[in-house]
Scaffold this active site. Structure first.
Site, PDB file in Angstrom:
ATOM      1  N   ASP A  35     -18.875 -57.427  -1.233  1.00 10.41           N
ATOM      2  CA  ASP A  35     -18.166 -56.199  -0.864  1.00 10.41           C
ATOM      3  C   ASP A  35     -16.843 -56.536  -0.189  1.00 10.41           C
ATOM      4  O   ASP A  35     -15.826 -55.869  -0.411  1.00 10.41           O
ATOM      5  CB  ASP A  35     -19.009 -55.365   0.109  1.00 10.41           C
ATOM      6  CG  ASP A  35     -20.212 -54.753  -0.594  1.00 10.41           C
ATOM      7  OD1 ASP A  35     -20.329 -54.938  -1.825  1.00 10.41           O
ATOM      8  OD2 ASP A  35     -21.014 -54.100   0.100  1.00 10.41           O
ATOM      9  N   ASP A  39     -13.236 -55.323  -1.330  1.00 10.98           N
ATOM     10  CA  ASP A  39     -12.400 -54.509  -0.450  1.00 10.98           C
ATOM     11  C   ASP A  39     -11.022 -55.119  -0.260  1.00 10.98           C
ATOM     12  O   ASP A  39     -10.019 -54.416  -0.194  1.00 10.98           O
ATOM     13  CB  ASP A  39     -13.058 -54.357   0.931  1.00 10.98           C
ATOM     14  CG  ASP A  39     -14.277 -53.457   0.851  1.00 10.98           C
ATOM     15  OD1 ASP A  39     -14.420 -52.750  -0.165  1.00 10.98           O
ATOM     16  OD2 ASP A  39     -15.083 -53.479   1.801  1.00 10.98           O
ATOM     17  N   LYS A 117     -33.023 -38.649 -24.379  1.00 11.12           N
ATOM     18  CA  LYS A 117     -32.205 -37.440 -24.213  1.00 11.12           C
ATOM     19  C   LYS A 117     -31.986 -37.270 -22.711  1.00 11.12           C
ATOM     20  O   LYS A 117     -32.881 -36.869 -21.967  1.00 11.12           O
ATOM     21  CB  LYS A 117     -32.910 -36.222 -24.796  1.00 11.12           C
ATOM     22  CG  LYS A 117     -32.034 -34.985 -24.781  1.00 11.12           C
ATOM     23  CD  LYS A 117     -32.629 -33.869 -25.614  1.00 11.12           C
ATOM     24  CE  LYS A 117     -31.649 -32.725 -25.808  1.00 11.12           C
ATOM     25  NZ  LYS A 117     -31.175 -32.140 -24.553  1.00 11.12           N
TER      26      LYS A 117
HETATM   27  S1  IVH Z   1     -26.037 -36.360 -29.373  1.00 10.96           S
HETATM   28  C1  IVH Z   1     -24.102 -33.441 -32.367  1.00 10.96           C
HETATM   29  N1  IVH Z   1     -27.422 -37.905 -27.785  1.00 10.96           N
HETATM   30  O1  IVH Z   1     -28.249 -32.882 -25.615  1.00 10.96           O
HETATM   31  C2  IVH Z   1     -25.054 -33.747 -31.310  1.00 10.96           C
HETATM   32  N2  IVH Z   1     -27.006 -35.679 -27.109  1.00 10.96           N
HETATM   33  O2  IVH Z   1     -28.672 -30.443 -27.403  1.00 10.96           O
HETATM   34  C3  IVH Z   1     -24.423 -34.435 -30.154  1.00 10.96           C
HETATM   35  N3  IVH Z   1     -27.921 -35.122 -24.910  1.00 10.96           N
HETATM   36  O3  IVH Z   1     -25.517 -31.089 -24.786  1.00 10.96           O
HETATM   37  C4  IVH Z   1     -25.385 -34.769 -29.121  1.00 10.96           C
HETATM   38  N4  IVH Z   1     -28.780 -37.096 -24.492  1.00 10.96           N
HETATM   39  O4  IVH Z   1     -25.606 -33.291 -23.622  1.00 10.96           O
HETATM   40  C5  IVH Z   1     -26.898 -36.688 -27.975  1.00 10.96           C
HETATM   41  N5  IVH Z   1     -28.615 -39.401 -26.459  1.00 10.96           N
HETATM   42  C6  IVH Z   1     -28.086 -38.183 -26.647  1.00 10.96           C
HETATM   43  C7  IVH Z   1     -28.205 -37.159 -25.696  1.00 10.96           C
HETATM   44  C8  IVH Z   1     -27.659 -35.913 -25.969  1.00 10.96           C
HETATM   45  C9  IVH Z   1     -28.589 -35.874 -24.019  1.00 10.96           C
HETATM   46  C10 IVH Z   1     -27.583 -33.699 -24.715  1.00 10.96           C
HETATM   47  C11 IVH Z   1     -26.140 -33.399 -24.908  1.00 10.96           C
HETATM   48  C12 IVH Z   1     -26.074 -32.071 -25.594  1.00 10.96           C
HETATM   49  C13 IVH Z   1     -27.492 -31.729 -25.839  1.00 10.96           C
HETATM   50  C14 IVH Z   1     -27.640 -31.327 -27.278  1.00 10.96           C
END
Ligand code: IVH
Length: 675
Positions: A35, A39, A117
């Site tokens: 650190d 810094d 997700k």
């Molecule tokens: S791909 C075209 N990958 O889920 C699709 N989305 O329902 C683009 N999310 O609002 C999304 N983890 O914030 C993707 N590994 C992931 C994700 C993810 C979370 C969320 C994203 C979006 C929602 C879609």
């Protein structure tokens, strides 16, 4: 004013170094400097930028502390819309998705990129010529809020891309979130400061990112994971998994939990694997996301309304649910802690039926104002006990009453007490309360207490469950035949136990006090009390003020002792123990002079003394009202050093603590009247 070339070069070098260290620390989780070194680099850069304001640029790590507050967020229109995902809640829906994909592509098996997700909030970051120029929330998918200034404070987001392979314009999509441990720490701090607390890490992340004052965001422990790029980055790669690898090389955090799997079975295996690991992950996830790995295939599949045909979110069962509070019980734990518990109309949370949720303590119930009849959100995270998150105020029925904590222990009717420094109220009848029975008996019989050899866990269980013993005094009425009739007891072991019980009647006052299991009274305090008062009667009748005369007994401990003896149920048990024949050598109360040179002083013994054993020296110091500690600190008054004293003596010298030899100690004890 022109900036000297050396200063410009040094600033560039410092920025690159600092960002590399940031990346190691915040993205790779592998710090590369101390650190202090960090810094010092940081301060050098700040000074250079102050001396030469022309050097300042938005991608300087010094800008991560947060810019001036905004009046409102501007809008940013997404170059490509931020779409949502179709959801699946069971295996059948996943199989149907895989089938649709195979049919549309006309192939036997499909390779998918599988990812967690993340349960945070989606953002989009735009880099032009490698420099972060803007960042926005998802908004309605077409237009989001401009949170660039706030995103710059998130250390895991690179202000400048690493390496050189990135396209001139790159849009990175990902999720801002807060780790569970950071969330808990932050909430604790917020509540200490009487500031707003958040219901869960996602709300905390959203609330922190949508601050108009970026300096506030800068203090919040936000993290980021990238999970894709916009179409413009396409062209360069042929697979989504390659895109993720490239994002990692460009300096973005990309989850280690990503895999490429084959077919529907591969998807379901991944889902189960992550499901098992979910509770142990440092961040919340609400499912997994499957994406067809081939970008050409993604193109072929295209979109339907607002969601891609090539991707699917497979959700985990919700960890939060709404239900009704049917009652609020107060449970008494093994140590006497009173916990209000909501009795709930059964509801499935995270795949498990829940009928109870902890309300932690009285303050929590009051803060959340949970009442019988309320509709509440309950939450279950991993294997943690379900808890009531909040009340749905709009659903409160007409006549409800605020919860009040009972004045008496709901199990045994004894007095309850809440220490000033604790949130938890406790039943004071440790010796008597059925909820605390097993714990009290085990402690009473333990080696350093009355030392009843052979009276362990299993026996205490049986004795209490068969109602043979309710308080420690009942132990002395047990007959050898009764003991012999217990499980796993032979005649010999029963006789041995009976003998051990009899033997334990001869004890010392210190052991006896310790055996009572008074909260905050350990062995050493029990010894101090015994030495100071000399008999159980005077300990019992001492008020909190008198108790504080004892070395090392402060207000908290004194309150706890006085509270224990004030409870008549405890005194009844003590009388019964004495009536059963428990005896300790009644020593005269010690009349040490409180202004002697040893009283209240802390000693540390080290090395072998020429004549006194360690125990003898300890005893004699304590007899004069002194205390013996194990390690040397600023609070140590004397270190008594014998042969081969080692590091404790060195520490004493370093801290300026007086070092005595045995002769000097004995002299001091004489002066204190404890010859
Ligand atoms: S791909 C075209 N990958 O889920 C699709 N989305 O329902 C683009 N999310 O609002 C999304 N983890 O914030 C993707 N590994 C992931 C994700 C993810 C979370 C969320 C994203 C979006 C929602 C879609």
């Amino acid at each position: 004013m022109t900036v000297p070339a050396v200063a410009r070069a040094r600033a560039a070098a410092l920025r690159s170094l600092i960002e590399q260290h940031n990346h190691s620390y915040y993205v790779l989780d592998r710090p590369t400097v101390s650190d202090a070194e960090y810094d010092s680099l940081f301060r050098e850069l700040q000074q250079l930028e102050q001396a030469h304001p022309a050097l300042l640029s938005a991608d300087s790590p010094t800008q991560r502390v947060g810019a001036a507050p905004l009046a409102a967020f501007a809008e940013i229109r997404h170059a490509t819309p931020m779409l949502s995902l179709n959801n699946a809640f069971d295996d059948g829906e996943v199989a149907a998705f895989d089938q649709r994909v195979r049919e549309a592509l006309g192939v036997e098996t499909v390779e998918y990129a599988a990812e967690p997700k993340f349960d945070g909030l989606a953002i989009s970051l735009v880099y032009v010529d490698g420099v972060l120029v803007s960042g926005a929330t998802r908004g309605d998918g077409n237009t989001g809020e401009d949170v660039t200034a706030n995103l710059r404070t998130v250390r895991a987001i690179p202000l400048r891309l690493h390496g050189s392979g990135a396209p001139a314009r790159l849009e990175v999509r990902g999720e801002v979130l807060m780790f569970k441990a950071d969330f808990a720490r932050m909430n604790a701090r917020q509540s200490e400061l009487a500031e707003k607390t958040f219901a869960n890490p996602r709300n905390a992340a959203a609330g922190s990112l949508r601050q108009l004052d970026p300096r506030v965001t800068a203090t919040r422990p936000l993290k980021f994971f990238a999970y894709g790029t916009d179409a413009a980055a396409g062209g360069v790669f042929t697979r989504h998994s390659q895109t993720l690898d490239a994002l990692a090389e460009w300096g973005f955090p990309v989850t280690q939990e990503r895999r490429v799997v084959k077919g529907c079975n591969g998807l379901l295996e991944y889902y189960r694997e992550i499901g098992v690991r979910r509770a142990g992950l440092p961040f919340d996830i609400d499912g997994v996301v499957y994406k067809v790995d081939s970008l050409a295939a993604q193109n072929t599949l295209g979109f339907v309304s607002r969601a891609p045909r090539f991707a699917l979110a497979h959700k985990f069962p919700a960890e939060e649910a709404v239900t009704v509070v049917e009652g609020i019980d107060v449970q008494v734990g093994r140590t006497g802690a009173l916990t209000p518990v909501a009795r709930l109309a059964a509801v499935t949370v995270g795949g498990v039926s829940v009928t109870n949720a902890t309300l932690h303590n009285e303050d929590e119930v009051r803060r959340k104002d949970v009442r019988v009849g309320d509709s509440v959100v309950v939450r279950r995270a991993g294997d943690v006990i379900p808890e009531v998150v909040r009340v749905l105020a709009e659903k409160r029925p007409r006549s409800t009453a605020a919860f009040v904590m009972p004045q008496r222990c709901p199990v045994c009717g004894s007095a309850i007490r809440k220490a000033e420094d604790e949130a938890i109220a406790r039943c004071t009848a440790g010796l008597y309360c059925p909820a605390q029975r097993k714990q009290a008996l085990l402690h009473f019989a333990s080696r350093r207490a009355l030392d009843i050899e052979g009276l362990g866990d299993r026996l205490v269980e049986q004795l209490v469950d068969r109602d043979l013993v309710r308080t420690p005094a009942d132990i002395y009425a047990l007959k050898a035949e009764t003991l012999a009739a217990l499980d796993r007891m032979a005649e010999k072991s029963a006789a041995n136990l009976a003998a051990a019980i009899k033997k334990s009647k001869q004890t010392t006052l210190a052991r006896f006090i310790y055996a009572l299991g008074i909260r905050n009274v350990g062995e050493s305090t029990a010894q101090d009390l015994a030495r100071y008062f000399g008999g159980i009667d005077s300990v019992q009748s001492a008020d909190a003020e008198t108790l504080q005369q004892v070395p090392d007994v402060g207000p908290v401990v004194a309150q706890s002792i006085a509270g224990f003896f004030a409870e008549p149920h405890n005194r009844t048990v003590i009388d019964a123990l004495l009536a059963a024949g428990v005896r300790f050598e009644q020593r005269e109360a010690l009349k040490v002079s409180t202004d002697g040179p040893v009283y209240g002083k802390t000693f540390v013994l080290t090395g072998a003394l020429p004549t006194l054993t360690r125990d003898e020296a300890t005893q004699r110091i304590r007899d004069c009202g002194g205390k013996v500690a194990g390690s040397v600190s600023k609070k140590t008054d004397y270190v008594v050093a014998g042969a081969d004293p080692g590091s404790k003596q060195a520490k004493a010298i370093e801290l300026g603590v007086t070092v005595l030899d045995e002769a000097a100690l004995i002299e001091l004890l004489k002066q204190a009247g404890g010859a």
